[in-house]
Enzyme design. Structure first.
Site, PDB file in Angstrom:
ATOM      1  N   GLU B 283      64.805  60.131  13.629  1.00 50.88           N
ATOM      2  CA  GLU B 283      63.714  60.898  13.358  1.00 50.88           C
ATOM      3  C   GLU B 283      62.685  60.436  13.876  1.00 50.88           C
ATOM      4  OE1 GLU B 283      64.213  63.179   9.529  1.00 50.88           O
ATOM      5  OE2 GLU B 283      62.628  61.859   8.991  1.00 50.88           O
ATOM      6  N   GLU B 286      62.332  61.297  17.382  1.00 48.03           N
ATOM      7  CA  GLU B 286      61.931  62.741  17.515  1.00 48.03           C
ATOM      8  C   GLU B 286      60.591  63.059  17.379  1.00 48.03           C
ATOM      9  OE1 GLU B 286      64.166  65.306  14.658  1.00 48.03           O
ATOM     10  OE2 GLU B 286      63.388  67.110  15.210  1.00 48.03           O
ATOM     11  N   CYS B 310      66.326  65.119   5.182  1.00 51.88           N
ATOM     12  CA  CYS B 310      67.342  64.423   4.564  1.00 51.88           C
ATOM     13  C   CYS B 310      67.669  65.124   3.009  1.00 51.88           C
ATOM     14  CB  CYS B 310      67.254  62.795   4.211  1.00 51.88           C
ATOM     15  SG  CYS B 310      65.438  62.403   4.586  1.00 51.88           S
ATOM     16  N   SER B 330      62.684  68.494  11.041  1.00 49.57           N
ATOM     17  CA  SER B 330      63.460  67.591  12.012  1.00 49.57           C
ATOM     18  C   SER B 330      64.995  68.163  12.107  1.00 49.57           C
ATOM     19  CB  SER B 330      63.537  65.996  11.335  1.00 49.57           C
ATOM     20  OG  SER B 330      64.668  65.471  11.885  1.00 49.57           O
ATOM     21  N   LYS B 369      74.275  67.665  -2.331  1.00 45.87           N
ATOM     22  CA  LYS B 369      75.086  66.987  -1.300  1.00 45.87           C
ATOM     23  C   LYS B 369      76.570  67.576  -1.130  1.00 45.87           C
ATOM     24  CE  LYS B 369      72.183  63.801   0.292  1.00 45.87           C
ATOM     25  NZ  LYS B 369      71.746  64.003   1.758  1.00 45.87           N
ATOM     26  N   GLU B 372      76.140  70.697   0.837  1.00 46.99           N
ATOM     27  CA  GLU B 372      75.513  70.201   2.177  1.00 46.99           C
ATOM     28  C   GLU B 372      77.064  69.739   2.789  1.00 46.99           C
ATOM     29  OE1 GLU B 372      73.773  66.650   2.611  1.00 46.99           O
ATOM     30  OE2 GLU B 372      72.433  67.241   4.449  1.00 46.99           O
ATOM     31  N   GLU B 377      78.623  74.186   9.356  1.00 44.31           N
ATOM     32  CA  GLU B 377      78.394  73.473  10.561  1.00 44.31           C
ATOM     33  C   GLU B 377      78.556  71.984  10.789  1.00 44.31           C
ATOM     34  OE1 GLU B 377      76.227  75.018   8.588  1.00 44.31           O
ATOM     35  OE2 GLU B 377      74.325  74.053   8.470  1.00 44.31           O
ATOM     36  N   CYS B 526      65.143  60.764  -4.649  1.00 40.87           N
ATOM     37  CA  CYS B 526      66.537  60.784  -4.933  1.00 40.87           C
ATOM     38  C   CYS B 526      66.725  60.043  -6.363  1.00 40.87           C
ATOM     39  CB  CYS B 526      67.313  60.038  -3.799  1.00 40.87           C
ATOM     40  SG  CYS B 526      67.247  60.740  -2.104  1.00 40.87           S
TER      41      CYS B 526
END
Ligand SMILES: Cc1cc2nc3c(=O)[nH]c(=O)nc-3n(C[C@H](O)[C@H](O)[C@H](O)COP(=O)(O)O)c2cc1C
Ligand code: SF4
Ligand code: SF4
Ligand code: SF4
Ligand code: SF4
Ligand code: FES
Lengths: 389, 596
Positions: B283, B286, B310, B330, B369, B372, B377, B526
């Protein structure tokens, strides 16, 4: 017991004066605000929407609040079963109500007011709007800055409760708020707001017209003025009648009963059921049994179990559902009397239900849940045998 | 101006408290316990459950102590017959409406209703049960399970979703006996704007809202000798798990947690902090790449500010609410997904295991999560990259079920490969942590020097303010980065989706002054995730955050680029940072979704 003043018909609310020129308003806005407030206080006028809060005090509190964004709301939700007196005012003398609202706006310092109209009264909108247009024109000529807007109610009984009404006007779900803060401190959009019943505004206007002295000639010490009664049920004279407050229920029944009156429900579903044996000892007024105006008469052909059953079905559905005592309590009262009737629960379960209604009275969040016990306990206690067999 | 104090008396005790203080808070100050259900410190006052009623002298009705401000001279009684009877009645009413299944309920022993019903010794038969025998449970979502039969209508979830998250996926529907917590058009949860953040779960007093549980599937995998179960634990799990297993809030149980998982039978216990470090490398690169494209190449397609990616609750939020601004995100996968992709490729290859036999499981502080892991994908390894995402709470259950005596465990270290981590990876668990880790690395990459903060503590991005800002001037840069000379890098950090909205409204309006923004869906980051032990409040979150920073300072390495396993990964297998293989495995794309 306070002396009763017998049954006296009057005709001031619909009678005589109804000006399209708003002359009372014109006169009032040249007076000192404090003077008007003092008049309303001295008149002893108490809210006609049911709770009976002293109107002058309410206006005084709102006037004393800082800031210049304040609101006046006329509660025309008229949702109490058996109540249809505001409807008559709205159709016959809306000027008196509008004038009362405008005087209130003047004394508290509001420039915006609303009429919260029961959804079913949609048909009145064209006429009311016409009168409001006239009012706005007159107000402009008086150089008096006030806009009054119509808002349609959502059809829920609880939206007649002043804070739920405000929530609903703000576009939210019609759920009553916590009080305090009261609307006079934090109301519509969080600003000081006076919410009064249709009839209350008419009375305030009347006080400004006839003066305190004339006004207090009506009614009794504790219940000043006259009152519109919505009379229904087993009566040959159903309809709206204007009577002085403070009469004995027996006098009322003598006039409106059908010679076989078994009970009178005073104040609608949220009110009390008075059995025949107590007619003579019951005064209709703030010193005895107050009412928003609904008087429902039942004769001996009626099953009080069914009367109660109807009320409970109404409450079970019309509770906003947010607070535990009311949401669950209403369902339990209804299921409870059904279970007793079917003998699935013993008759003694009635005592549990009476205790429950007491909990609802002291622990519910708003007047709806708090008043279920009124009809419940007054019917159950007076007609135990009808509940069981 | 001196604040005015209000004098009151509670149960005979005189005290002076601030104006606007509720009776409930005043009672707390003198250690008087009043039961509550709809009240939650993180949320605005509701006053609807009515369990907290007290008597105020001179008033006929009782007052809800959570919703009633004190007034001068108020005399309050919290323990009278009237109060006790009313509370017991309210509890009995709630029980009558409730599908009481405590013996099998996920929230048993951690349930506020159960506690109060027990406290008042409520009789289940006082009232008639209102439970619909044909009730259904909404299990449509990968993350959230909604069981209305256990709902007490306290509206804490509705307030959470509206006030803290600005999502409004949950609403109150109907009135009277039909009143319930619903969604837009009463659609199942997987078809509405729900971000799966799980914040509503953390504030639900009962078992009405829970995460979808998958730990039984994990037991099956563990019991299957053919399967190789690779487990990785997120940074914030180690500072919260202890709360479920007898430790005080804020205790770090990293070593014991690793031991427990080994005892349970995981084949390999690894650290998500490893891929957190990896995320920083990808990241950070990036970000520098975007800056270069804009400043040097004048590329107008490239979007700044760049937004972190994230937090899967945040991703779903932006996909729904700002679908035209996904280019700011990102493209890096979250550490969980990077881990999964590598577990079934790099790890399997190096360990000589058939990737088909690898079961990759992530232990996360998070409910989102789960969703996710199941995004279509997320299969760049050729398999579903992450087989299951479990919450901290589920791990707590597994440890209990395995009969592990957690309090008396010795510590052990994470396994390898992919078990090494740095303090930078560890602080991912707290709001501001990703930003701090990124700055520690990026600044050093372009200047050759450490970030100019005492002991690497980048304090402006720490703490629990909803939106935090910082800026660092880039000076005396290494030759390769001279194009950034003199640039003042502006960053922001937002946590809780309410604050994400503030940041995104600026982006949408084109007024965002930042280059890089960290967003976490959950308040506190988190450590306050929707899968963390219940209860949650500001104090608990602060203690967990302290523990995270202590974890960081206890690490020998505290910068992601110093992680030798990460370096080895690039050198031996992945190739270039942001390179072809990295893109294939470690980056992703996003999906536009509807606003409702
Ligand atoms: C459930 C419920 C329904 C109510 N409905 C009405 C109504 O329809 N009209 C009304 O004027 N007041 C109604 N009230 C009373 C209002 O809350 C409020 O007290 C009143 O509008 C104040 O006006 P007043 O002082 O002029 O009576 C209701 C109260 C409750 C609790
Ligand atoms: S008493 Fe009934 S109507 Fe009033 S707030 Fe409670 S549930 Fe709603
Ligand atoms: S939600 Fe609470 S009270 Fe209800 S079954 Fe579960 S543990 Fe029991
Ligand atoms: S998971 Fe998050 S977004 Fe979904 S309903 Fe709960 S609080 Fe709202
Ligand atoms: S789902 Fe939970 S938080 Fe939401 S109203 Fe029901 S009990 Fe309360
Ligand atoms: S905790 Fe006070 S009313 Fe619910």
């Amino acid at each position: 017991m306070a002396p009763s003043n017998g049954l006296k018909r009057v005709d001031v609310i619909f009678g005589a004066y109804a000006s399209t020129k708003y002359l009372i308003l014109q006169k009032s806005i040249r007076r000192e605000k404090q003077e008007i407030i003092q008049d309303i206080i001295d008149s002893g006028l108490r809210g006609r929407g049911g709770a009976g809060f002293p109107t002058g005090l309410k206006w005084k509190f709102a006037a004393a609040q800082p800031g210049n964004e304040k609101y006046v709301i006329c509660n025309a939700d008229e949702g109490e079963p058996g109540t249809f007196k505001d409807r008559e005012i709205l159709m016959k003398v809306p000027q008196k109500m509008i004038s009362g609202m405008a005087i209130c706006a003047y004394v508290i310092g509001a420039t915006k007011a609303y009429i919260y109209l029961r959804g079913e009264y949609q048909f009145m909108v064209p006429d009311l709007q016409m009168e409001l247009d006239n009012f706005h024109e007159q107000a402009r000529e008086m150089n008096f800055d006030l806009t009054i807007e119509l808002r349609m109610g959502s059809g829920a009984y609880v939206c007649g409760e002043e804070t739920a009404l405000i929530e609903s006007m703000e576009g939210k779900r019609g759920e009553p708020r916590n009080k305090p803060p009261f609307p006079v401190v934090e109301g519509f959009h969080g600003k000081p707001t006076v919410v009064n019943n249709v009839e209350t505004f008419v009375n305030a206007n009347m006080i400004c017209r006839i003066g305190v002295e004339e006004f207090i000639k009506l009614g009794t010490q504790d219940s000043r003025g006259s009152k519109l009664f919505s009379i229904s049920g087993d009566t040959p004279k159903a309809g709206v009648h204007e009577l002085e407050l403070g009469m004995k229920l027996s006098d009322f029944v003598a006039e409106f009963g059908d010679d076989d009156t078994k009970a009178v429900q005073v104040g609608g579903a949220a009110g009390f059921c008075v059995p025949r044996k107590k007619f003579d000892s019951t005064i209709i007024g703030f010193e005895g049994m107050p009412t928003g105006g609904s008087m429902m008469l039942f004769n001996s052909s009626r099953s009080m179990y069914h009367v109660l059953h109807n009320y409970l079905e109404f409450f079970e559905e019309e509770s906003c559902g947010q607070c535990t005592p009311c949401r669950v309590g209403c369902q339990q009262l209804l299921l409870g009397i059904e279970a007793i009737k079917r003998q699935e629960r013993p008759a003694s379960y009635l005592n549990q239900l009476l205790k429950l209604s007491e909990t609802m009275k002291i622990a519910s969040k708003c007047g709806l849940g708090q008043s279920v016990a009124n009809s419940f306990s007054s019917i159950v206690e007076n007609y135990v045998e009808e509940m069981i067999y | 101006m001196k604040k005015q104090k209000i004098n009151i008396t509670i149960d005979g005790i005189k005290l002076a408290v601030d104006e606007q203080c509720s009776i409930l808070d005043a009672a707390k100050k003198v250690n008087i316990h009043i039961p509550t259900l709809c009240h939650h410190e993180d949320l605005c006052v509701a006053g609807n459950c009515r369990i907290c009623v007290v008597e105020v002298e001179g008033q006929r009705a009782l007052s809800a102590s959570c919703a009633t401000p004190v007034a001068e001279g108020m005399v309050i009684k919290t323990n009278t017959a009237k109060v006790r009877k009313a509370r017991k009645d309210v509890a009995a009413l709630l029980v009558a409406e409730h599908n009481t299944q405590c013996t099998t309920c996920y929230r048993s022993m951690n349930c506020e209703l159960q506690e109060i019903a027990a406290e008042y010794n409520v009789d289940n038969n006082t009232y008639i049960s209102l439970v619909d025998p044909n009730y259904t449970i909404d299990r449509s979502s990968w993350s959230i399970e909604k069981d209305d039969s256990k709902c007490i209508r306290c509206q804490r979830c509705v307030r959470t979703c509206a006030e803290l998250q600005h999502v409004n996926a949950l609403t109150v529907a109907n009135k009277g006996k039909e009143m319930k917590i619903s969604t837009f058009l009463d659609l199942p949860l997987n078809e509405v704007v729900c971000t799966n953040c799980g914040q509503c779960i953390n504030r639900c007093p009962t078992g009405a809202l829970t995460e979808r549980r998958f730990y039984d599937d994990l037991w099956d995998a563990i019991d299957d000798p053919k399967k190789h179960v690779v487990m990785n634990t997120a940074p914030s799990v180690r500072v919260a798990l202890g709360e479920m297993l007898g430790y005080p809030v804020g205790t770090r149980v990293t070593g014991k947690m690793v031991t427990a998982m080994k005892k349970i039978g995981m084949d390999s216990v690894l650290d998500t902090d490893f891929t957190a470090d990896l995320t920083i490398i990808e990241e950070g690169t990036e970000l520098l790449g975007r800056l270069k494209k804009i400043l040097v190449e004048g590329n107008k397609e490239v979007k700044l500010p760049m937004l972190t990616s994230c937090s899967p609750g945040w991703i779903k939020f932006i996909e729904h609410m700002y679908p035209n601004h996904l280019g700011h995100l990102s493209t890096c996968k979250s550490p969980q997904q990077m881990f999964g992709a590598l577990a079934k490729t790099y790890y399997a290859e190096k360990m000589g295991i058939d990737p088909a036999d690898v079961v990759s499981v992530a232990i996360m502080p998070c409910a989102a999560k789960k969703f996710e892991a199941n995004r279509p994908e997320m299969n760049s390894s050729g398999y579903q990259d992450v087989d299951a995402g479990l919450t901290t709470r589920e791990l707590g259950y597994m440890i209990r079920q395995a009969g592990v005596d957690f309090l008396h465990l010795e510590d052990s270290d994470y396994d390898s490969l992919m078990g090494e981590s740095t303090g930078a990876g560890a602080i991912f668990g707290a709001t501001g942590g990703v930003m701090e880790a990124a700055l520690r690395t990026v600044y050093e990459v372009v200047t050759g020097r450490e970030v100019p903060f005492d002991n690497l503590r980048i304090t402006p991005v720490r703490g629990t303010d909803g939106v935090k800002e910082a800026s660092i001037k880039l000076e005396n840069l290494l030759d390769e980065w001279k194009f950034l000379e003199g640039v003042e890098v502006k960053v922001a950090v937002a946590h809780g989706l309410k604050n994400a909205r503030i940041i995104m409204d600026q982006v949408e309006a084109g007024t965002s002054p930042y280059h890089f923004i960290e967003v976490m869906a959950c308040p506190g980051g988190c450590i306050g995730g929707g899968g963390q032990p219940i209860p949650t409040n500001e104090e608990i979150r602060k203690k967990r955050i302290e523990a995270i920073y202590a974890e960081d300072e206890g690490m020998p390495k505290r910068k992601s680029h110093e992680n030798t396993e990460v370096q080895k990964l690039y050198k031996e297998w992945l190739g270039e940072v942001n390179g072809h293989k990295a893109h294939e495995l470690l980056h992703t794309h996003y999906t536009k979704r509807n606003r409702y």
